[in-house]
Design a protein around this motif. Sequence first.
Motif, PDB file in Angstrom:
ATOM      1  N   ARG A 288       0.847  -1.190   0.000  1.00 14.49           N
ATOM      2  CA  ARG A 288       0.000   0.000   0.000  1.00 14.49           C
ATOM      3  C   ARG A 288       0.882   1.239   0.000  1.00 14.49           C
ATOM      4  N   VAL A 289       0.492   2.232  -0.778  1.00 15.89           N
ATOM      5  CA  VAL A 289       1.251   3.488  -0.823  1.00 15.89           C
ATOM      6  C   VAL A 289       0.967   4.272   0.456  1.00 15.89           C
ATOM      7  N   CYS A 290       2.027   4.607   1.159  1.00 18.75           N
ATOM      8  CA  CYS A 290       1.888   5.267   2.467  1.00 18.75           C
ATOM      9  C   CYS A 290       2.947   6.357   2.602  1.00 18.75           C
ATOM     10  N   ASN A 291       2.563   7.510   3.095  1.00 16.44           N
ATOM     11  CA  ASN A 291       3.491   8.581   3.417  1.00 16.44           C
ATOM     12  C   ASN A 291       3.826   8.553   4.911  1.00 16.44           C
ATOM     13  N   MET A 292       4.879   9.265   5.270  1.00 17.58           N
ATOM     14  CA  MET A 292       5.248   9.356   6.682  1.00 17.58           C
ATOM     15  C   MET A 292       5.515  10.813   7.043  1.00 17.58           C
ATOM     16  N   ILE A 293       4.963  11.263   8.176  1.00 16.59           N
ATOM     17  CA  ILE A 293       5.198  12.613   8.674  1.00 16.59           C
ATOM     18  C   ILE A 293       5.454  12.538  10.178  1.00 16.59           C
ATOM     19  N   THR A 294       6.630  12.996  10.589  1.00 12.65           N
ATOM     20  CA  THR A 294       6.931  13.135  12.015  1.00 12.65           C
ATOM     21  C   THR A 294       7.388  14.569  12.254  1.00 12.65           C
ATOM     22  N   GLY A 295       7.694  14.874  13.498  1.00 11.45           N
ATOM     23  CA  GLY A 295       8.091  16.237  13.819  1.00 11.45           C
ATOM     24  C   GLY A 295       9.357  16.681  13.141  1.00 11.45           C
ATOM     25  N   GLU A 296      10.219  15.740  12.741  1.00  4.94           N
ATOM     26  CA  GLU A 296      11.511  16.118  12.184  1.00  4.94           C
ATOM     27  C   GLU A 296      11.822  15.463  10.853  1.00  4.94           C
ATOM     28  N   GLU A 297      10.866  14.752  10.283  1.00  6.49           N
ATOM     29  CA  GLU A 297      11.137  14.062   9.021  1.00  6.49           C
ATOM     30  C   GLU A 297       9.837  13.822   8.267  1.00  6.49           C
ATOM     31  N   GLN A 298       9.902  13.942   6.947  1.00  9.61           N
ATOM     32  CA  GLN A 298       8.756  13.635   6.105  1.00  9.61           C
ATOM     33  C   GLN A 298       9.216  12.763   4.944  1.00  9.61           C
ATOM     34  N   LYS A 299       8.482  11.708   4.676  1.00  8.66           N
ATOM     35  CA  LYS A 299       8.747  10.837   3.537  1.00  8.66           C
ATOM     36  C   LYS A 299       7.466  10.783   2.698  1.00  8.66           C
ATOM     37  N   ILE A 300       7.448  11.524   1.624  1.00 10.32           N
ATOM     38  CA  ILE A 300       6.267  11.614   0.770  1.00 10.32           C
ATOM     39  C   ILE A 300       6.467  10.706  -0.437  1.00 10.32           C
ATOM     40  N   VAL A 301       5.825   9.550  -0.420  1.00  8.67           N
ATOM     41  CA  VAL A 301       5.904   8.610  -1.533  1.00  8.67           C
ATOM     42  C   VAL A 301       5.034   9.082  -2.684  1.00  8.67           C
ATOM     43  N   SER A 302       3.861   9.616  -2.337  1.00 10.72           N
ATOM     44  CA  SER A 302       2.943  10.120  -3.358  1.00 10.72           C
ATOM     45  C   SER A 302       2.044  11.167  -2.715  1.00 10.72           C
ATOM     46  N   ASP A 303       1.764  12.225  -3.464  1.00 11.58           N
ATOM     47  CA  ASP A 303       0.850  13.254  -2.947  1.00 11.58           C
ATOM     48  C   ASP A 303      -0.556  12.710  -2.766  1.00 11.58           C
ATOM     49  N   ASP A 304      -0.875  11.624  -3.463  1.00  6.02           N
ATOM     50  CA  ASP A 304      -2.218  11.045  -3.381  1.00  6.02           C
ATOM     51  C   ASP A 304      -2.236   9.758  -2.559  1.00  6.02           C
ATOM     52  N   ALA A 305      -1.228   9.542  -1.741  1.00  3.34           N
ATOM     53  CA  ALA A 305      -1.164   8.308  -0.956  1.00  3.34           C
ATOM     54  C   ALA A 305      -2.391   8.188  -0.046  1.00  3.34           C
ATOM     55  N   PRO A 306      -3.038   7.025  -0.053  1.00  5.85           N
ATOM     56  CA  PRO A 306      -4.242   6.860   0.771  1.00  5.85           C
ATOM     57  C   PRO A 306      -3.944   6.633   2.243  1.00  5.85           C
ATOM     58  N   LEU A 307      -2.708   6.261   2.571  1.00  5.47           N
ATOM     59  CA  LEU A 307      -2.360   5.950   3.953  1.00  5.47           C
ATOM     60  C   LEU A 307      -1.261   6.885   4.450  1.00  5.47           C
ATOM     61  N   LEU A 308      -1.266   7.119   5.758  1.00  2.00           N
ATOM     62  CA  LEU A 308      -0.277   7.981   6.390  1.00  2.00           C
ATOM     63  C   LEU A 308       0.178   7.344   7.700  1.00  2.00           C
ATOM     64  N   SER A 309       1.480   7.381   7.944  1.00  2.00           N
ATOM     65  CA  SER A 309       2.044   6.951   9.225  1.00  2.00           C
ATOM     66  C   SER A 309       2.714   8.174   9.854  1.00  2.00           C
ATOM     67  N   CYS A 310       2.401   8.458  11.115  1.00  2.00           N
ATOM     68  CA  CYS A 310       2.903   9.680  11.726  1.00  2.00           C
ATOM     69  C   CYS A 310       3.047   9.501  13.230  1.00  2.00           C
ATOM     70  N   THR A 311       3.651  10.482  13.868  1.00  2.00           N
ATOM     71  CA  THR A 311       3.638  10.538  15.322  1.00  2.00           C
ATOM     72  C   THR A 311       2.350  11.224  15.758  1.00  2.00           C
ATOM     73  N   VAL A 312       1.938  10.966  16.990  1.00  2.00           N
ATOM     74  CA  VAL A 312       0.624  11.415  17.461  1.00  2.00           C
ATOM     75  C   VAL A 312       0.468  12.923  17.330  1.00  2.00           C
ATOM     76  N   GLU A 313       1.522  13.656  17.648  1.00  2.00           N
ATOM     77  CA  GLU A 313       1.423  15.111  17.618  1.00  2.00           C
ATOM     78  C   GLU A 313       1.238  15.671  16.217  1.00  2.00           C
ATOM     79  N   MET A 314       1.466  14.857  15.176  1.00  2.00           N
ATOM     80  CA  MET A 314       1.363  15.337  13.792  1.00  2.00           C
ATOM     81  C   MET A 314       0.034  14.963  13.138  1.00  2.00           C
ATOM     82  N   LEU A 315      -0.913  14.462  13.893  1.00  2.00           N
ATOM     83  CA  LEU A 315      -2.216  14.108  13.336  1.00  2.00           C
ATOM     84  C   LEU A 315      -2.942  15.339  12.800  1.00  2.00           C
ATOM     85  N   ASN A 316      -3.667  15.136  11.709  1.00  2.00           N
ATOM     86  CA  ASN A 316      -4.467  16.199  11.107  1.00  2.00           C
ATOM     87  C   ASN A 316      -5.928  15.963  11.489  1.00  2.00           C
TER      88      ASN A 316
END
Length: 833
Positions: A288-316
């Motif tokens: 599955r295409v998934c991006n990652m966003i944390t307080g100090e790092e971002q890994k954007i696999v696709s702008d349209d990725a349906p899944l996101l993995s993040c730290t709690v403080e970075m939730l939208n």
Amino acid sequence: MQPPSLRLGVLCRRFIFGATPWISVTKRYRSVKKSKPAPPGGWSNQQRTPWSRPGGNHPPHIPQNNYPPIDPLNPTFFFELNVSRWTTHPQSSSRLALYGIPTQDIRPLLSAFSAAVKAKELSSPDLEDYYTLSRLSHVQSHESDREIDIIYSTTFFAWVSHPSSAPRLSTIPQSTTEHIVQLAQAADRSFLHEQYPAARKMHRKVIMHVGPTNSGKTHHALRALAASKRGVYAGPLRLLAHEVWERLNLGQIVPLGMDEPPITLTPTATDDVTPSSPSKSKQTAYARVCNMITGEEQKIVSDDAPLLSCTVEMLNFNTRYQIAVIDEIQMIADPQRGSGWTSAVLGILAEELHLCGEETAVPVVQALLKDTGDEVVIRRYERLTPLKVAETSLGGDLGKVEKGDCIVTFKRSSIFAIKKEVERKTGMKCAVVYGRLPPEIRSEQAALFNDPGSGYDVMVGSDAIGMGLNLKIRRIIFECLTKYSAGAFQPLSTSQIKQIAGRAGRYGQHLSSSSSSSHCGYATTLHPADLPTLSSALSKPFKPVHHAHITYSTTTFSALRSLLPPSSAGSTKTVLSAHAYIGRLPKFVRYTYDAQVDQACECVDLYGGDANEGMTVRERLKHLSAPVGWRDEVMIGVMARFLGMYKERQEVDYWEGVGDLGFMECLVGVEGAMRVQAQPPIPIPTNIDVEGTNNDNDKGKNKNKKQKKTPRMKPTNPTLQTLESFHKTAVMYIWLSYRMPVVYAQQEEVVRVKKRVEVALEWCLEGMTAGGSGKEESHKETNEETKERRKEREKETIVVALRAPIKDEEGKVPIKGGVDMLVVSPKNVIYSI
């Protein structure tokens, strides 16, 4: 003890002027052009000092109240019995004066409140939900004075605001009571769930997956996430967010509804071998295409990725999801970070919300969701492999450590002392993990320990092993069962002991052995006296947590600041304290609190400008939320410089903030040693004088002298600590750059140097293993061509002299940054480190 402001002023002056012996600087922080900020701490006697701030907006240091113990079965009796102690204490009066209550009205107000309490006017059953005096039942001993003070203070403001108090307040000027009511209304958050209106419009299904460590609870939630059309995972650590991101992209999590492949158990498994455990191979069918966003790092696999993995403080909280997974839900009770989990539980826009963690969190989550209309489902799990307490301890003998053991201690200095002793007595090499290490290095150390072919057979670590790392631990050994916290050594809680001990015997990692003893994990202690305590803790059921935590919002901050007098509104510390000491909250909710928050506020106010004229509220709170270790003098000093640059020119230069601390010099020295170690040893040429120039006249004299070999750099604790501080300041800058990219504009550059530091840190840790890596090669000359190249290199080499470390009065080396060695460089340049 000195007031926080005095301690901060002394601390920053020591940082800037180099009074602390272990801060190694080649040049003092010199004055700069007018366009640049003045160096923090570089004030004159005529300038404002942090402990003599105009307006006097901080109360004097007053001793604590030292209340007697509370009977949890009768908290109302305690409240009535001790109300006079609170109303007559100088701290209560000085705080009310800070909040703008006229001095002449404070004593009559407190006397009226005391009389009402003693007359049991606040104790009637129909007022319990309003005053919530039962909060006293859950006050912990180590935090009693502050929490009791908060309960009395918030009850006072609630009482003045209640219509029933009017007869007793008839002599108080109306303007005073109206001001108190306005403060109470601005800080009131008693209906917390209503602050998330978008989530309240949904009917969410909340599934709690609860159980002990190694029970597969998170695995089931992740399968639901992998099957979702749009989903998010949020965990407490970047390590966890990265692991989930990687596994989803590699298809290593089988979506719910698909058959899982059988578990393959091999002695060389490299991770937590629960079903569908991660390996580096990609399973295209499940990817599955998934991006990652944390307080100090971002890994954007696709702008349209349906899944996101993040730290709690970075939730939208504006994005709608089909599935959301919130990991380690018991951290909702954490005094520093719990607000992230509270916001996630109440505010995430998910049709199906999965909460994973300990059963201790069930009651408080149910209380939070009681009035939301959400459906709550509890799923309980049992441990997949048993956990047993060993019959005996190690008897204080580290020579009894075996392969697959993990020794847990709670002091960084103890980690390396234990590592050295284990390696000396057993001949086995030890990997190390502790909280100050960057996540990337922790992961690498874990990988070394998990790899049976690496030679690292033992793990030595802190409680950082308890979360975020998959470790193939056979036995956990507690070096002690106490931890320094809140200014004193505190015994580990039952939850902490269970969390750490539960890392032993991870499912699938030891089952390949034919021995029946390999089908479980073991826990023991280094010393016999601790073994009964360990056994008792593991046999106890989990105690439920009593509080969720919330943090301050820009809305309440602005509202309270507008009501406070100017001398108090200019103090971030005072505005934040007003939240806790004025506002009504649900009885199972508290504000987050860090013992260092006062120092953090002092730093932001002193160097970022007064709240009335400096940074905006949002900018101020962002800096307060930055990952700064407020006990770390280096971090405070660097943050002070950042704030000064922000205030003066709205542009923060990372290198100006850290340039004189010896960080880059230390890094370059380590990298030079790494290059030397990676190639055949190069002898130091004897035809170089003290200035580094060739002296041909001495060639004959030195012809028959034996050439010295360049000493290899041996990584030491001071070098390691310097690199750790370097990494922490880089992480802080990167964190701020994601939130204020225009002001903190050097993100790419700092990210690059951060990666270099991580490589150097890993090399240092490996080099601190007794006997080196054990894989050094004897570089032999194999042919004439090699010999000729070696001779040519010797002609070009010059000596680079690294600055020797500064020693203290006892001859020790406490500084950060200095290294005592010679590096041979193939370039005709001499530089000093």
